[in-house]
Design a protein around this motif. Structure first.
Motif, PDB file in Angstrom:
ATOM      1  N   GLY A  17       0.973  11.778   7.247  1.00  0.00           N
ATOM      2  CA  GLY A  17       0.774  13.158   7.698  1.00  0.00           C
ATOM      3  C   GLY A  17       1.512  14.163   6.826  1.00  0.00           C
ATOM      4  N   ILE A  18       2.755  13.835   6.468  1.00  0.00           N
ATOM      5  CA  ILE A  18       3.539  14.736   5.607  1.00  0.00           C
ATOM      6  C   ILE A  18       2.858  14.888   4.252  1.00  0.00           C
ATOM      7  CG2 ILE A  18       5.727  14.967   4.378  1.00  0.00           C
ATOM      8  CD1 ILE A  18       7.019  13.572   6.846  1.00  0.00           C
ATOM      9  N   PHE A  19       2.357  13.776   3.702  1.00  0.00           N
ATOM     10  CA  PHE A  19       1.632  13.831   2.429  1.00  0.00           C
ATOM     11  C   PHE A  19       0.386  14.705   2.561  1.00  0.00           C
ATOM     12  CE2 PHE A  19      -2.111  12.171   0.253  1.00  0.00           C
ATOM     13  CZ  PHE A  19      -1.771  12.392  -1.075  1.00  0.00           C
ATOM     14  N   LEU A  20      -0.376  14.503   3.611  1.00  0.00           N
ATOM     15  CA  LEU A  20      -1.616  15.263   3.785  1.00  0.00           C
ATOM     16  C   LEU A  20      -1.339  16.756   3.956  1.00  0.00           C
ATOM     17  CD1 LEU A  20      -3.431  12.777   6.189  1.00  0.00           C
ATOM     18  CD2 LEU A  20      -4.159  13.375   3.859  1.00  0.00           C
ATOM     19  N   LEU A  21      -0.237  17.079   4.610  1.00  0.00           N
ATOM     20  CA  LEU A  21       0.079  18.490   4.848  1.00  0.00           C
ATOM     21  C   LEU A  21       0.678  19.150   3.615  1.00  0.00           C
ATOM     22  CD1 LEU A  21       0.246  20.832   6.872  1.00  0.00           C
ATOM     23  CD2 LEU A  21       2.493  19.971   7.554  1.00  0.00           C
ATOM     24  N   ASP A  22       1.664  18.503   3.009  1.00  0.00           N
ATOM     25  CA  ASP A  22       2.435  19.154   1.948  1.00  0.00           C
ATOM     26  C   ASP A  22       1.873  18.939   0.550  1.00  0.00           C
ATOM     27  OD1 ASP A  22       4.146  19.982   3.916  1.00  0.00           O
ATOM     28  OD2 ASP A  22       5.636  18.408   3.565  1.00  0.00           O
ATOM     29  N   VAL A  23       1.196  17.827   0.331  1.00  0.00           N
ATOM     30  CA  VAL A  23       0.714  17.517  -1.026  1.00  0.00           C
ATOM     31  C   VAL A  23      -0.800  17.675  -1.116  1.00  0.00           C
ATOM     32  CG1 VAL A  23       0.634  15.790  -2.866  1.00  0.00           C
ATOM     33  CG2 VAL A  23       2.643  15.938  -1.373  1.00  0.00           C
ATOM     34  N   ALA A  24      -1.537  17.024  -0.234  1.00  0.00           N
ATOM     35  CA  ALA A  24      -3.004  17.097  -0.268  1.00  0.00           C
ATOM     36  C   ALA A  24      -3.525  18.416   0.286  1.00  0.00           C
ATOM     37  CB  ALA A  24      -3.597  15.924   0.503  1.00  0.00           C
TER      38      ALA A  24
ATOM     39  N   SER B 157       0.831  -1.209   0.000  1.00  0.00           N
ATOM     40  CA  SER B 157       0.000   0.000   0.000  1.00  0.00           C
ATOM     41  C   SER B 157       0.860   1.251   0.000  1.00  0.00           C
ATOM     42  CB  SER B 157      -0.930   0.004   1.219  1.00  0.00           C
ATOM     43  OG  SER B 157      -1.915  -0.993   1.115  1.00  0.00           O
ATOM     44  N   LEU B 158       1.960   1.193   0.751  1.00  0.00           N
ATOM     45  CA  LEU B 158       2.851   2.348   0.814  1.00  0.00           C
ATOM     46  C   LEU B 158       3.491   2.623  -0.549  1.00  0.00           C
ATOM     47  CD1 LEU B 158       4.120   4.496   2.625  1.00  0.00           C
ATOM     48  CD2 LEU B 158       5.918   2.864   3.194  1.00  0.00           C
TER      49      LEU B 158
ATOM     50  N   GLU C  44      -5.904   9.007  -5.131  1.00  0.00           N
ATOM     51  CA  GLU C  44      -5.437   7.612  -5.093  1.00  0.00           C
ATOM     52  C   GLU C  44      -4.356   7.441  -4.031  1.00  0.00           C
ATOM     53  OE1 GLU C  44      -3.153   4.390  -8.002  1.00  0.00           O
ATOM     54  OE2 GLU C  44      -4.125   6.156  -8.883  1.00  0.00           O
ATOM     55  N   ALA C  45      -3.433   8.392  -3.966  1.00  0.00           N
ATOM     56  CA  ALA C  45      -2.368   8.315  -2.970  1.00  0.00           C
ATOM     57  C   ALA C  45      -2.935   8.399  -1.565  1.00  0.00           C
ATOM     58  CB  ALA C  45      -1.366   9.450  -3.200  1.00  0.00           C
ATOM     59  N   ARG C  46      -3.882   9.268  -1.377  1.00  0.00           N
ATOM     60  CA  ARG C  46      -4.504   9.425  -0.050  1.00  0.00           C
ATOM     61  C   ARG C  46      -5.146   8.115   0.415  1.00  0.00           C
ATOM     62  NH1 ARG C  46      -7.429  14.733   1.911  1.00  0.00           N
ATOM     63  NH2 ARG C  46      -8.262  14.033   3.905  1.00  0.00           N
ATOM     64  N   ALA C  47      -5.867   7.468  -0.484  1.00  0.00           N
ATOM     65  CA  ALA C  47      -6.515   6.205  -0.127  1.00  0.00           C
ATOM     66  C   ALA C  47      -5.487   5.122   0.185  1.00  0.00           C
ATOM     67  CB  ALA C  47      -7.429   5.763  -1.268  1.00  0.00           C
ATOM     68  N   ALA C  48      -4.396   5.088  -0.561  1.00  0.00           N
ATOM     69  CA  ALA C  48      -3.368   4.072  -0.340  1.00  0.00           C
ATOM     70  C   ALA C  48      -2.632   4.314   0.976  1.00  0.00           C
ATOM     71  CB  ALA C  48      -2.387   4.070  -1.510  1.00  0.00           C
ATOM     72  N   TYR C  49      -2.329   5.565   1.290  1.00  0.00           N
ATOM     73  CA  TYR C  49      -1.703   5.866   2.591  1.00  0.00           C
ATOM     74  C   TYR C  49      -2.615   5.447   3.732  1.00  0.00           C
ATOM     75  CZ  TYR C  49       2.396   8.538   1.047  1.00  0.00           C
ATOM     76  OH  TYR C  49       3.611   8.909   0.526  1.00  0.00           O
ATOM     77  N   ALA C  50      -3.897   5.755   3.598  1.00  0.00           N
ATOM     78  CA  ALA C  50      -4.850   5.388   4.645  1.00  0.00           C
ATOM     79  C   ALA C  50      -4.909   3.879   4.818  1.00  0.00           C
ATOM     80  CB  ALA C  50      -6.229   5.953   4.304  1.00  0.00           C
TER      81      ALA C  50
ATOM     82  N   ALA D 262      -2.547   1.694   4.138  1.00  0.00           N
ATOM     83  CA  ALA D 262      -1.311   1.203   4.759  1.00  0.00           C
ATOM     84  C   ALA D 262      -1.370   1.325   6.269  1.00  0.00           C
ATOM     85  CB  ALA D 262      -0.117   1.990   4.206  1.00  0.00           C
ATOM     86  N   ALA D 263      -1.902   2.457   6.752  1.00  0.00           N
ATOM     87  CA  ALA D 263      -1.982   2.659   8.204  1.00  0.00           C
ATOM     88  C   ALA D 263      -3.029   1.754   8.837  1.00  0.00           C
ATOM     89  CB  ALA D 263      -2.303   4.121   8.501  1.00  0.00           C
ATOM     90  N   VAL D 264      -4.077   1.460   8.088  1.00  0.00           N
ATOM     91  CA  VAL D 264      -5.125   0.590   8.625  1.00  0.00           C
ATOM     92  C   VAL D 264      -4.619  -0.836   8.810  1.00  0.00           C
ATOM     93  CG1 VAL D 264      -7.328  -0.546   8.046  1.00  0.00           C
ATOM     94  CG2 VAL D 264      -7.088   1.930   7.803  1.00  0.00           C
ATOM     95  N   VAL D 265      -3.854  -1.342   7.834  1.00  0.00           N
ATOM     96  CA  VAL D 265      -3.417  -2.735   7.902  1.00  0.00           C
ATOM     97  C   VAL D 265      -2.240  -2.909   8.860  1.00  0.00           C
ATOM     98  CG1 VAL D 265      -4.271  -3.250   5.590  1.00  0.00           C
ATOM     99  CG2 VAL D 265      -1.892  -2.522   5.891  1.00  0.00           C
ATOM    100  N   ASP D 266      -1.538  -1.827   9.199  1.00  0.00           N
ATOM    101  CA  ASP D 266      -0.437  -1.931  10.171  1.00  0.00           C
ATOM    102  C   ASP D 266      -0.453  -0.681  11.054  1.00  0.00           C
ATOM    103  OD1 ASP D 266       1.757  -2.597  11.612  1.00  0.00           O
ATOM    104  OD2 ASP D 266       3.131  -2.784   9.907  1.00  0.00           O
ATOM    105  N   PRO D 267      -1.471  -0.543  11.907  1.00  0.00           N
ATOM    106  CA  PRO D 267      -1.692   0.704  12.653  1.00  0.00           C
ATOM    107  C   PRO D 267      -0.649   0.980  13.743  1.00  0.00           C
ATOM    108  CG  PRO D 267      -3.218  -0.988  13.384  1.00  0.00           C
ATOM    109  CD  PRO D 267      -2.510  -1.542  12.187  1.00  0.00           C
ATOM    110  N   GLU D 268       0.167   0.030  14.076  1.00  0.00           N
ATOM    111  CA  GLU D 268       1.150   0.234  15.138  1.00  0.00           C
ATOM    112  C   GLU D 268       2.505   0.685  14.612  1.00  0.00           C
ATOM    113  OE1 GLU D 268       0.336   0.228  18.342  1.00  0.00           O
ATOM    114  OE2 GLU D 268      -1.676  -0.035  17.510  1.00  0.00           O
ATOM    115  N   ASP D 269       2.621   0.926  13.314  1.00  0.00           N
ATOM    116  CA  ASP D 269       3.880   1.409  12.744  1.00  0.00           C
ATOM    117  C   ASP D 269       3.807   2.936  12.643  1.00  0.00           C
ATOM    118  OD1 ASP D 269       6.041   2.195  11.147  1.00  0.00           O
ATOM    119  OD2 ASP D 269       6.015   0.323  10.013  1.00  0.00           O
TER     120      ASP D 269
END
Length: 294
Positions: free
Chosen positions: A46-53, A8-9, A23-29, A31-38
């Motif tokens: 967060g960096i993507f959401l702030l700087d790109v989205a 996903s990453l 598409e990138a936003r959904a894939a980042y989300a 990735a965090a859902v399937v491995d939420p402890e990383d």
């Protein structure tokens, strides 16, 4: 990081690189859902959401998730930036303080802390933060730029000009930065008795203007620089000639300055042929050069 999260990453990074933000936003989300402890997954999201989205509110959530798992100076700083973007100054200040607590020599956090304090009109604390940033990294351009803005606000004009000079020297190929320094230094000098030393302040201002003219400039900035160069050279040429006459010394430097003045006036007249003031200066420069050549 598990394999599903890695896939996903990779999809997220590829989509982000291609400009496919949704598409990138959904894939980042995902990735965090399937491995939420990383925490790295939340942090990169967060960096993507702030700087790109350009979605600081969503970035705030992601950075808080990362910090809940592991505190790092970087994510406290990133969270501070997201909070600053939505105008939550006090909360942003807390995060920059937390970042500095984790890493005392983090110059960028000191700088952004100063920006928040400036916005809160806590000017002396803001100055202290910018100065701490510059103690850590004397070549941090943004800290010099922010310090200059603060000093202008406090009417500490000489110190502001010095900060402007440091900024221009660091971002050396930015013509507008050199013009900002020249304008500030020129204003200070114009309020003083004019001096005509070869290595004096007038020459330093002139050098900054000429540096800017060798770099890309907006049309109006270039026009200002052409005018300012002539204005400075006119003062130097006439001033040095008067001094030479008073001392009864011809002075090679006078001849050089007059020549520089004439060449600058001719260039400006070619570039801006419709300006009557420039035409007058060209006539003055040629007359002065004629007097010196007799």
């Amino acid at each position: 990081m598990n394999e599903q999260a890695k896939l996903s990453l990779e999809r997220a990074r590829t989509a982000a690189g291609a400009g496919a933000v949704d598409e990138a936003r959904a894939a980042y989300a995902n990735a965090a859902v399937v491995d939420p402890e990383d925490p790295s997954l939340w942090s990169e999201q967060g960096i993507f959401l702030l700087d790109v989205a350009r979605d600081p509110e969503a970035a705030i959530v992601a950075f808080r998730q990362s910090l809940a798992i592991r505190r790092t100076y970087a994510d406290h700083y990133n969270l501070g930036n997201a909070l600053l973007a939505v105008g939550r100054m006090e909360a942003a200040l807390e995060e920059y303080d937390a970042s500095i607590e984790c890493k005392q020599d983090y110059a960028e956090a000191w700088t952004n802390r100063g920006i928040v304090l400036f916005n809160l009109t806590r000017h002396e604390q803001s100055r202290d933060s910018f100065e701490r940033a510059l103690e850590v990294n004397p070549r941090l351009a943004n800290a010099w730029r922010c310090l200059r803005i603060l000093l202008e606000e406090l009417d500490e004009n000489e110190a502001a000009v010095e900060a402007s000079r440091h900024f221009a020297e660091i971002v050396e190929n930015d013509g507008e930065a050199w013009l900002k320094y020249a304008a500030g230094a020129g204003k200070l000098l114009d309020e003083q008795v004019v001096r005509h030393e070869v290595e004096g302040p007038e020459e330093r201002i002139l050098a900054a203007v000429e540096r800017a003219l060798d770099l890309p400039l907006a049309p109006e900035s270039r026009r200002w620089a052409l005018v300012e160069r002539i204005r400075r050279l006119q003062r130097l040429a006439h001033g040095r000639q008067s001094m030479a006459r008073a001392l009864n010394v011809p002075g090679l430097e006078v001849l050089r300055t007059v020549q520089r003045y004439r060449e600058a006036a001719e260039q400006a007249a070619r570039e801006v042929p419709d300006d009557p003031w420039l035409a007058e200066q060209l006539e003055d420069a040629r007359e002065l050069a004629g007097v010196r050549s007799e």
